[in-house]
Design a protein around this motif. Structure first.
Motif, PDB file in Angstrom:
ATOM      1  N   ARG A 267     -25.675  -2.407  14.749  1.00 54.31           N
ATOM      2  CA  ARG A 267     -24.598  -3.352  14.457  1.00 54.31           C
ATOM      3  C   ARG A 267     -23.317  -2.625  14.031  1.00 54.31           C
ATOM      4  O   ARG A 267     -22.194  -3.071  14.339  1.00 54.31           O
ATOM      5  CB  ARG A 267     -25.047  -4.314  13.355  1.00 54.31           C
ATOM      6  N   ALA A 270     -21.631  -1.379  17.112  1.00 54.03           N
ATOM      7  CA  ALA A 270     -20.975  -2.496  17.798  1.00 54.03           C
ATOM      8  C   ALA A 270     -19.686  -2.882  17.088  1.00 54.03           C
ATOM      9  O   ALA A 270     -18.666  -3.215  17.719  1.00 54.03           O
ATOM     10  CB  ALA A 270     -21.933  -3.689  17.871  1.00 54.03           C
ATOM     11  N   GLY A 271     -19.708  -2.825  15.719  1.00 53.72           N
ATOM     12  CA  GLY A 271     -18.493  -3.168  14.959  1.00 53.72           C
ATOM     13  C   GLY A 271     -17.382  -2.158  15.194  1.00 53.72           C
ATOM     14  O   GLY A 271     -16.196  -2.524  15.255  1.00 53.72           O
ATOM     15  N   TYR A 273     -16.879  -0.362  17.948  1.00 53.90           N
ATOM     16  CA  TYR A 273     -16.316  -0.625  19.284  1.00 53.90           C
ATOM     17  C   TYR A 273     -15.465  -1.887  19.283  1.00 53.90           C
ATOM     18  O   TYR A 273     -14.408  -1.955  19.946  1.00 53.90           O
ATOM     19  CB  TYR A 273     -17.442  -0.745  20.307  1.00 53.90           C
ATOM     20  N   GLU A 274     -15.934  -2.896  18.534  1.00 55.22           N
ATOM     21  CA  GLU A 274     -15.192  -4.155  18.489  1.00 55.22           C
ATOM     22  C   GLU A 274     -13.815  -3.958  17.840  1.00 55.22           C
ATOM     23  O   GLU A 274     -12.794  -4.457  18.335  1.00 55.22           O
ATOM     24  CB  GLU A 274     -16.008  -5.192  17.719  1.00 55.22           C
ATOM     25  N   SER A 275     -13.787  -3.228  16.689  1.00 53.15           N
ATOM     26  CA  SER A 275     -12.505  -2.983  16.004  1.00 53.15           C
ATOM     27  C   SER A 275     -11.553  -2.162  16.884  1.00 53.15           C
ATOM     28  O   SER A 275     -10.345  -2.419  16.924  1.00 53.15           O
ATOM     29  CB  SER A 275     -12.758  -2.243  14.678  1.00 53.15           C
ATOM     30  N   ASP A 277     -11.546  -2.057  20.192  1.00 55.42           N
ATOM     31  CA  ASP A 277     -11.064  -2.899  21.291  1.00 55.42           C
ATOM     32  C   ASP A 277      -9.975  -3.866  20.822  1.00 55.42           C
ATOM     33  O   ASP A 277      -8.971  -4.105  21.527  1.00 55.42           O
ATOM     34  CB  ASP A 277     -12.225  -3.676  21.907  1.00 55.42           C
ATOM     35  N   LEU A 278     -10.162  -4.458  19.632  1.00 51.63           N
ATOM     36  CA  LEU A 278      -9.163  -5.411  19.120  1.00 51.63           C
ATOM     37  C   LEU A 278      -7.827  -4.719  18.843  1.00 51.63           C
ATOM     38  O   LEU A 278      -6.742  -5.270  19.124  1.00 51.63           O
ATOM     39  CB  LEU A 278      -9.700  -6.085  17.850  1.00 51.63           C
ATOM     40  N   TYR A 307     -11.400  -0.314  11.671  1.00 49.13           N
ATOM     41  CA  TYR A 307     -12.013   0.619  12.634  1.00 49.13           C
ATOM     42  C   TYR A 307     -12.364   1.940  11.978  1.00 49.13           C
ATOM     43  O   TYR A 307     -13.474   2.469  12.149  1.00 49.13           O
ATOM     44  CB  TYR A 307     -11.057   0.828  13.805  1.00 49.13           C
TER      45      TYR A 307
END
Length: 326
Positions: A267, A270-271, A273-275, A277-278, A307
């Motif tokens: 997780r 994933a966080g 990569y998510e930060s 990408d945003l 991030y």
């Protein structure tokens, strides 16, 4: 009665043995005599006890032991029974013998069982013959005298004649003829013989003992049914609680899985990569003119902050995993 020899013998039975059950007061007693085997002794006190030896049987039937013959105890103490013998110590010694050398179940026995205990033999006052392994009672019926037999006093060894023979010899020839010709008179004479009366007494004791045991067993039926119902209820409760426990254990395992190290690491990646990408999406929007300068700076800074926090934690976890592998 404090000085009654029979009562003193019965008192010694209770004094020297721990588990004594009264079957018929003054006549039959049951003793559990082994810790490892379910073995009981049934002590039968004959009508003339303690002048005559007790008859001791063992249950369950079909046991084999040097002291057991046809489910009846035969040992030197019983063979040599006398008025001064001690019933309590005798039974205690039998129990000690069975605890040290327990009887074994006869595998290919041919004798039939008698309920849950064998019937005791009928005690007699006749002569006994002793062999190397057992004592056998031989009862020889006396011959009926006729009118030409001389009086008992003229016979050799007349002092050894048993009481039945003496009772017949004391009768006149006319009375003898009456016994032989009149069935009613013979039955009346026969039924008044001491041995016959003792036999009927023992039969009545056995019948009463069996009846008492039957009533005792039947009296436990309601309690047995109640206990069976309670056991069934407890089993149902156990089944229900076990099902609940299994379900809660499954839920607990699922909760633990959500916070396991591998799950947290996945997780966290994933966080990160998510930060990333945003933040890239906000930068792209600014380049396309969709965001003004102030909004871009504010959003981009917050996203990059998250991030870098997540990335630093991920790096630390991966470093610890390399240094301290599980």
């Amino acid at each position: 009665m404090a000085h009654d020899p029979k009562q003193q013998q019965i008192a010694s039975l209770f004094a020297h043995n721990g588990a004594v059950i009264v079957i018929i007061e003054g006549q039959q007693y049951e003793i559990s005599c082994s810790r490892n085997e379910n073995i009981q002794l049934l002590v039968n006190l004959p009508y003339t006890f303690p002048d005559e030896a007790p008859v001791i049987t063992v249950s369950p039937a079909g046991m084999t032991h040097p002291w057991i013959e046809s489910d009846v105890i035969v040992n030197d103490a019983l063979t040599c029974w006398s008025y001064q013998s001690n019933l309590g110590m005798l039974v205690h010694d039998i129990c000690e013998e069975f605890q040290q050398r327990p009887p074994s179940k006869r595998i290919n026995g041919t004798e039939e069982s008698y309920g849950h205990r064998p019937p005791p033999p009928i005690p007699t006052s006749t002569a006994t013959t002793t062999t190397a392994t057992s004592t056998t009672t031989i009862a020889t019926p006396p011959p009926l005298p006729t009118s030409n037999i001389p009086h008992a006093t003229s016979l050799p060894n007349s002092q050894t004649l048993n009481s039945e023979y003496t009772a017949i010899m004391n009768k006149s020839p006319e009375e003898i003829e009456e016994l032989l010709s009149n069935e009613t008179a013979f039955d009346l004479f026969f039924n008044h013989l001491d041995r016959v009366k003792n036999l009927k007494t023992v039969q009545e004791e056995l019948r009463n003992g069996n009846e008492n045991l039957a009533h005792k067993n039947l009296s436990q039926e309601d309690a047995l049914i109640k206990l069976r119902s309670e056991v069934q209820d407890l089993n149902n409760e156990y089944t229900s609680l076990k099902s609940m426990f299994t379900e809660k254990e499954k839920q607990q395992q699922e909760a633990f899985n959500r916070f396991s190290s591998s799950t947290v690491l996945t997780r966290l990646k994933a966080g990160v990569y998510e930060s990333d990408d945003l933040s890239e999406s906000v930068a792209q929007s600014f380049l396309e003119g969709s965001l003004d300068h102030d909004s871009f700076v504010k959003q981009f800074r917050e996203l990059r902050k998250v991030y870098h926090l997540r990335a630093s934690k991920l790096e630390k976890i991966q470093k610890d995993s390399l240094l301290f592998p599980s």
